[in-house]
Design a protein around this motif. Structure first.
Motif: not given
Length: 581
Positions: A412-416
Motif C-alpha cells: 500500500f506504499s503508493q496509496f499511503a
C-alpha cells in the motif's frame, strides 16, 4: 446468611439449567434416531436432481444437535451418487431414472463421472428420461445421455461452447496505489498475472485455449455419441445458438420432443396404468443405497483431499497436513487395509503443507500400494501430493499439472503516499524485512526469489522421481502450465484415464486382493461447542446470506479476492482463478 442463600440458589439454578440443557439434547437425539425409515416402493423411478452442491466426499454429520436444528451444510457426495446409480441397476423396485434438475452443481469432471455411470445404467436395460424447462450447458451435457430428452415448449437450451473470463487489476493498482508484490517461477504461472498486467499474456491465452478446447472436445464427443449428431453439427449449433428455442432445438435433434411437465410424467409410466412412484437421489441414498454392501475383511482405503491446501489442521473444506496425515497413518497402520487411494480435488495452496503431505505418502508407499484418483482439479499443490503415487488416474476433463510456484504480498506504499501517510521503521538489524507501507526492496525480493526457486526445484525433483522422468523433461512441461487429464497422459503426468471406481480397482490389483470393501477417510467431527456457536434460529450460514445478497457471480468474485488476501507463505497453486461458462 443472605449471601449463602443467594449462593446456594445460584448453584442450584445452574445445575437445574444444566440438567434441562442435557434433557433437551437427549430429546433431540431421540427425535433424530426415531426418524421414519425411508422405504423404496415398487415401480419407482429414481429422480436425479443435482442442484445441491456436490462434493467428492460429504460425510454425514455426526452431531445430532446440528442435524436436528438443520445447521448442517446441504451437500451430496459424488461417491454416494455413483454407488446409488450402481445399486439401482439391479434394484427390482427401480424401473428407470428421470434426470430433472434445474442445474448441475458439480464440476466438469464430476459431471462426466456421473454421466459415465448413467451410461452404464442404460446397459442394464432400464430407461433414462430427461426433462427440463431450460437446460444450462452442463445440464444438457449430463442429460444428453438419456434415451429420450424432453424440453418445455417455451424452454431453451444454452449450448454455446466454453468460455472463461479473467479480471485484470494493473490499471486499478496504478490508479489507487494498492497492489500485490509478486515473486514467481514459471512463465505460465498466471495466478498473479492479473496484478502485473492489464491484459492476458500470450502464454496464458495459449494454455487457456488449449485446455478449454480439450474439455470441449470431451463434451461434444460424448453428446455426439449419445444424440447421434456429428461433432461438426454440434459446433455449428453452438456457433449459431441453435438451442435458443424448443422448436429450433427439436429441428437440430438436441431433443426428442417438446412437451409439458404433466405430459412428461405420463411418459415415465411407459404406457402402464400402474402408479409410478418417484424417489429422489437423496432419499435413495439415505435408504442405504449410497454404499456398496460387503462383508469382506480386506479393505481399500480412500483418503479424500478436497479444497485449498493450507498449513494447519484442515477440515472438510480445506486440506491441512494435520487431518490428512493422520488419515494416511491410520490407513497405513490398519492391517486390513491392503492399498490406499488418494482422491485429490484441489487447486493447490501452501507449498509447505504440500511437502509435508508428500512426505507422509512417500513413507506409506513403501508399505502399501498407493493410487491417486483426480477429480475436477489436481493442480499445483494438488499435483505435488499426487506425483509420487504408484499409479495416477484422472478424468479426461480433470485440470492438472501447474507445476510452478509463486509468492504474492499486498503493498500500500503508493496509496499511503497519496493520502499523506508516512511509515517509519526502526530495526536492530539490517535483515530482509518488508512493510506493506514501503516499496519492496531488492534485498527482500532476492531472499523471497531464492525461496521460490528452491521450492520450484524441490517440486520438479519430486515429480521427476515420482514419474521416472529427468529434471529437464519435467521442467519442459512445468513452468506453471495446466493440462487436462487427456493432455496430461501425453505429457507423462498421468498414467490412465478413469474415475474413482477405476482407481479403486487398480489399487486392488496392485494389492492382489479380489474381495474387499471400501473404507473412506478422514473422519470429520463437529464439536458440540461449534454447533452451539451457530444461531439455532438462523438456518442460513454467512456464505448463504452473502450469496443471497450479492448474487452467485458477485459472491464468487468476493470469495476469490478473499482467498487471495489470506494466502500465507509461498504458494503452489493453480495459475489462475477461472469459471468455465
Amino acid at each position: 446468611m443472605k449471601f449463602l442463600r443467594n449462593l446456594l440458589a445460584s448453584v442450584l439454578g445452574f445445575f437445574i439449567a444444566l440438567f434441562l440443557l442435557f434433557a433437551f439434547f437427549f430429546a433431540v437425539a431421540s427425535i433424530v434416531g426415531a426418524e421414519e425409515q425411508i422405504v423404496v416402493k415398487s415401480n419407482s423411478v429414481l429422480e436425479l436432481d443435482l442442484s445441491t452442491p456436490i462434493k467428492d466426499y460429504a460425510p454425514k454429520e455426526d452431531n445430532p444437535i446440528a442435524e436436528a436444528l438443520e445447521l448442517t451444510e446441504e451437500k451430496l457426495a459424488l461417491d454416494k451418487i455413483i454407488n446409488a446409480i450402481e445399486n439401482a441397476k439391479t434394484d427390482d423396485k427401480i424401473k428407470g431414472i428421470s434426470i430433472k434438475t434445474t442445474f448441475v452443481n458439480a464440476g466438469i469432471a464430476q459431471t462426466q463421472a456421473i454421466r459415465k455411470k448413467l451410461k452404464e445404467f442404460k446397459e442394464s436395460g432400464k430407461f433414462i428420461y430427461a426433462y427440463n424447462d431450460i437446460y444450462t450447458q452442463k445440464n444438457y451435457y449430463l442429460s444428453s445421455v438419456a434415451d429420450s430428452l424432453f424440453l418445455n415448449p417455451v424452454g431453451a437450451i444454452d449450448f454455446r461452447g466454453l468460455s472463461t473470463e479473467i479480471l485484470y487489476f494493473k490499471d486499478f493498482e496504478d490508479k489507487y496505489g494498492i497492489k500485490m508484490e509478486v515473486v514467481r517461477h514459471g512463465k505460465y504461472k498466471s495466478a498473479v498475472e492479473p496484478f502485473l498486467e492489464n491484459k492476458m499474456s500470450d502464454a496464458n491465452r495459449e494454455q487457456t485455449t488449449s485446455f478449454l478446447k480439450s474439455i470441449w472436445s470431451e463434451i461434444t464427443e460424448d453428446i455426439s455419441n449419445s444424440r447421434n449428431i456429428s461433432i461438426e453439427e454440434l459446433n455449428s449449433i453452438a456457433d449459431n445458438s441453435n438451442g435458443r428455442s424448443a422448436e429450433i432445438a427439436l429441428k437440430n435433434k438436441l431433443i426428442d420432443a417438446s412437451i409439458y411437465e404433466d405430459e412428461y410424467q405420463e411418459k415415465l409410466a411407459l404406457g402402464s396404468d400402474e402408479k409410478v412412484n418417484t424417489i429422489s437421489i437423496e432419499d435413495y441414498i439415505n435408504s442405504g443405497k449410497g454404499r456398496i454392501s460387503s462383508t469382506a475383511k480386506n479393505k481399500i482405503a480412500v483418503i479424500y483431499a478436497q479444497g485449498d491446501i493450507i498449513y494447519g489442521e484442515g477440515n472438510e473444506h480445506y486440506i491441512g497436513q494435520g487431518i490428512i496425515n493422520k488419515a494416511i497413518k491410520k490407513a497405513r497402520k490398519d492391517d486390513n487395509v491392503k492399498a490406499i487411494v488418494l482422491r485429490v480435488n484441489s487447486p493447490g495452496g501452501s507449498a509447505l503443507a504440500s511437502e509435508l503431505i508428500w512426505r507422509e505418502l512417500e513413507l506409506t508407499k513403501k508399505e502399501k500400494p498407493l493410487v491417486v484418483s483426480m477429480g475436477n482439479l489436481a493442480a499445483s499443490g494438488g499435483y505435488y501430493i499426487a506425483c509420487n503415487a504408484d499409479e495416477i488416474i484422472a478424468e479426461p476433463t480433470t485440470i492438472t499439472g501447474s507445476i510452478g510456484v509463486f509468492g504474492a504480498i499486498p503493498n500500500f506504499s503508493q496509496f499511503a503516499d497519496n493520502i499523506g501517510i508516512n511509515a517509519e521503521q526502526v530495526s536492530t538489524n539490517n535483515s530482509a524485512s518488508y512493510s506493506v507501507f514501503e516499496p519492496m526492496n531488492q534485498k527482500f525480493y532476492d531472499v523471497t526469489k531464492e525461496g521460490v526457486e528452491q521450492i520450484y526445484t524441490t517440486f520438479v525433483n519430486r515429480v521427476s522421481a515420482g514419474r521416472n522422468m529427468t529434471f529437464e523433461q519435467v521442467n519442459e512441461i512445468a513452468q506453471g502450465r495446466v493440462w487436462t487429464g487427456k493432455e496430461a497422459i501425453e505429457k507423462g503426468l498421468v498414467d490412465q484415464l478413469g474415475g474413482l471406481e477405476d482407481a479403486i480397482k487398480v489399487a486392488a490389483e496392485l494389492a492382489e486382493v479380489e474381495n474387499y470393501r471400501v473404507r473412506n477417510y478422514p473422519n470429520y467431527k463437529t464439536d458440540l461447542k461449534d454447533a452451539l456457536q451457530m444461531n439455532p434460529f438462523m438456518k442460513a450460514s454467512k456464505e448463504e446470506i452473502l450469496k443471497e445478497t450479492m448474487g452467485d457471480e458477485n459472491y464468487q468474485l468476493y470469495n476469490n479476492i478473499h482467498k487471495m488476501k489470506n494466502l500465507k507463505g509461498i504458494q503452489a497453486r493453480i495459475p489462475f482463478i477461472f469459471q468455465v461458462k
